[in-house]
Design a protein around this motif. Structure first.
Motif: not given
Ligand SMILES: *Cc1c(COP(=O)(O)O)cnc(C)c1O
Length: 426
Positions: A184-213
Motif C-alpha cells: 500500500n506504499t503509493f496510496a498510503t492509509p490516508i487514501n486507501c485502507r486495504p483491510f477494509e476491503f479484505g486484504a489480510d497483510i499490508i506492507i509499505h516502503s515507508t521510504s516514500k510518502y510516509m517518511d515524505g522527505h
C-alpha cells in the motif's frame, strides 16, 4: 490509543502515549540493549513468557511506537518496522513460505518486488506465478496450486499506476485458503485502507510518502489479524505447529491475532536482522505526523499536472487514475475516493531520446531514483529502476519504454507546471 480517532488524529497522536513526567515527543531509544534485575527476568523474555525489550535487533521502544502508529493508521492488530520496503516484502512472504511453496502475484508490481519474487525467492525454492491483475477471477484462480501460500498485489502499482481491485483479489485469495498481501506504499492509509476491503497483510516502503522527505529508507508489515491460520493449518505449519526453536510454542495458540507479527519478529528478525534503526524510526514518525496534510496536496498537484500534460500537444499519452478518461478511474473512485497518489506517468511524442532530453532540461524537478516525497522528481524506468528487465517484461509490467515517471511534489503547482513547460519547449 482510541481506535475511533480519525486518521488525522492518529497521524499525530498514535503510537507514543507518555505517562507522568515522560517526554512529550517520542524519544530515540538509542540503545542496543536493555537492563534487567535478575537472570530469571531475562530468561522469561527469551522463552517468550514475558514481553519486554532485550535487544534492538528484535524490538526497540522507538521503532515499536512508530509501528504502532502505522498499525493504527491501517486499522491492523500488530506491525513491525523493517530496514527497508524490500525487507518488509521479503519477510512478509518468508514468514509463511518455505522451499517448495508458491506465490501468485500481479505482474505489474514494483521492479524490486518483481526481482525478489522472480529471482531471489525463486533461488530459495519459492516459486511465483505472475498474473495480469485485471484478468477474470477464474483466470487468476487457474494460477493457484496446492502449494500456493499467498496472493500479492500493489494497491497502486509503481510505476504502472494500475489500481488493484482489492475485493476481487481478497475473494480469490480466501476461496483458495491463502492470505492477500497488499503493498500500500503509493496510496498510503490516508487514501486507501486495504483491510477494509479484505486484504489480510499490508506492507509499505515507508521510504516514500510516509517518511515524505526522502530522509530514511524503511519498511513496515501490518497484520489485520483477520486471516484464520488455524483453519488452513496444514498450509501454514510455521504458525500452527510447535516451533522447536522456541521450546515448542505454537504461535497461533500462544499469540492469537498477534501470531504472524510475533513469528516474524522472533524468527526472521532474530535470524536475519533487517530491523529499522531507532534514529530512522524517529524521523519516520515526524514524517507521519504530516502525512494527512501532504498526501492530499500531492494528489491535488498531480491532478493539475496530469490535466496540463493531457492538453499539451507534445505529450503522446498520460496515465493518472484521477483523470476522468483513465482506465482505472472507476476503481480509483471506489477504493480511494479522496485521490490516488502524486505520481503521474506519461510519454512524449517522438523517439526515446526525447524523454531523456526533456528530463535533462527540467530545472525544478530533479532526476532521482526516489519517488513520492515532498520534492518533485522524475525518472525514466526503462533506463533506470527497471533496466534489468527485457522489453517484453517491461511491457508485461505495464511500463512502456517511453514512460516517464513524474513524482509531483508539494511545491506550488504553478512552478511545477512552468518547469515542465519550459523543458517541453526547449
Ligand atoms: C520503493 C518501493 C518498494 C521498496 O522499498 P524500499 O524502501 O526502497 O526498499 C516496494 N514497493 C513499492 C511499491 C515501492 O515503491
Amino acid at each position: 490509543m482510541d481506535k475511533n480517532f480519525k486518521l488525522e488524529t492518529l497521524c499525530i497522536q498514535a503510537g507514543w502515549n507518555p505517562k507522568k513526567g515522560e517526554p512529550r515527543v517520542l524519544p530515540i531509544y538509542q540503545s542496543t540493549t536493555f537492563k534487567y534485575e535478575t537472570s530469571e527476568q531475562m530468561a522469561r523474555l527469551f522463552d517468550l513468557e514475558d514481553s519486554g525489550y532485550f535487544y534492538s535487533r528484535l524490538q526497540n521502544p522507538t521503532t515499536d511506537a512508530v509501528a504502532a502508529k502505522i498499525c493504527a493508521l491501517e486499522g491492523g492488530v500488530a506491525a513491525m518496522l523493517t530496514s527497508s520496503g524490500q525487507a518488509a516484502s521479503f519477510f512478509a512472504f518468508l514468514n509463511i513460505c518455505s522451499a517448495g511453496d508458491h506465490i501468485v502475484s500481479a505482474n505489474t508490481i514494483y521492479g524490486g518486488s518483481f526481482n525478489l519474487l522472480g529471482v531471489t525467492l525463486n533461488k530459495l525454492g519459492i516459486e511465483t506465478t505472475f498474473i495480469n491483475q485485471d484478468a477474470s477471477e477464474d483466470e487468476i484462480k487457474a494460477a493457484f496450486r496446492p502449494n500456493t501460500k499467498a496472493l500479492f498485489g500493489e494497491t497502486i502499482s509503481n510505476p504502472g499506476l494500475n489500481i488493484l481491485d482489492i475485493e476481487k483479489f481478497a475473494r480469490i485469495a480466501h476461496a483458495e485458503g491463502v492470505p492477500l498481501i497488499v503493498d500500500n506504499t503509493f496510496a498510503t492509509p490516508i487514501n486507501c485502507r486495504p483491510f477494509e476491503f479484505g486484504a489480510d497483510i499490508i506492507i509499505h516502503s515507508t521510504s516514500k510518502y510516509m517518511d515524505g522527505h526522502a530522509t530514511c529508507v524503511g519498511g513496515v508489515i501490518v497484520d489485520s489479524g483477520n486471516f484464520d491460520w488455524d483453519a488452513q493449518a496444514a498450509k501454514f505449519p510455521g504458525l500452527t505447529a510447535p516451533d522447536e526453536s522456541y521450546h515448542g510454542i505454537t504461535y497461533t495458540q500462544k499469540f492469537g491475532k498477534g501470531a504472524y507479527i510475533t513469528k516474524a519478529t522472533t524468527q526472521l528478525m532474530r535470524d536475519l536482522g533487517s530491523t529499522q534503526s531507532p534514529q530512522n524510526a524517529f524521523l519516520l514518525n515526524i514524517g507521519l505526523e504530516t502525512l494527512h496534510l501532504r498526501v492530499p496536496r500531492h494528489c491535488e498537484n498531480a491532478l493539475k499536472v496530469a490535466a496540463y500534460l493531457e492538453n499539451n500537444e507534445k505529450v503522446a499519452w498520460v496515465n493518472y487514475a484521477g483523470l476522468p478518461g483513465n482506465k482505472y478511474h472507476d476503481l480509483a473512485n471506489k477504493y480511494m475516493p479522496k485521490g490516488t497518489c502524486g505520481v503521474v506517468t506519461f510519454g512524449l511524442k517522438g523517439s526515446r531520446d526525447v524523454a531523456t532530453r526533456f528530463m535533462d532540461n527540467l530545472e525544478l524537478a530533479a532526476i532521482v531514483t526516489h519517488v513520492a516525497d515532498a520534492r518533485t522528481s522524475v525518472l525514466h524506468p526503462a533506463s533506470h529502476t527497471h533496466r534489468q528487465l527485457t522489453d517484453q517484461q517491461l511491457l508485461d509490467a505495464g511500463i512502456a519504454p517511453d514512460l516517464i515517471r513524474f513524482s509531483v511534489g508539494i511545491e506550488n503547482v504553478e512552478d511545477i507546471i512552468a518547469d515542465i513547460e519550459q523543458a517541453l519547449n526547449k
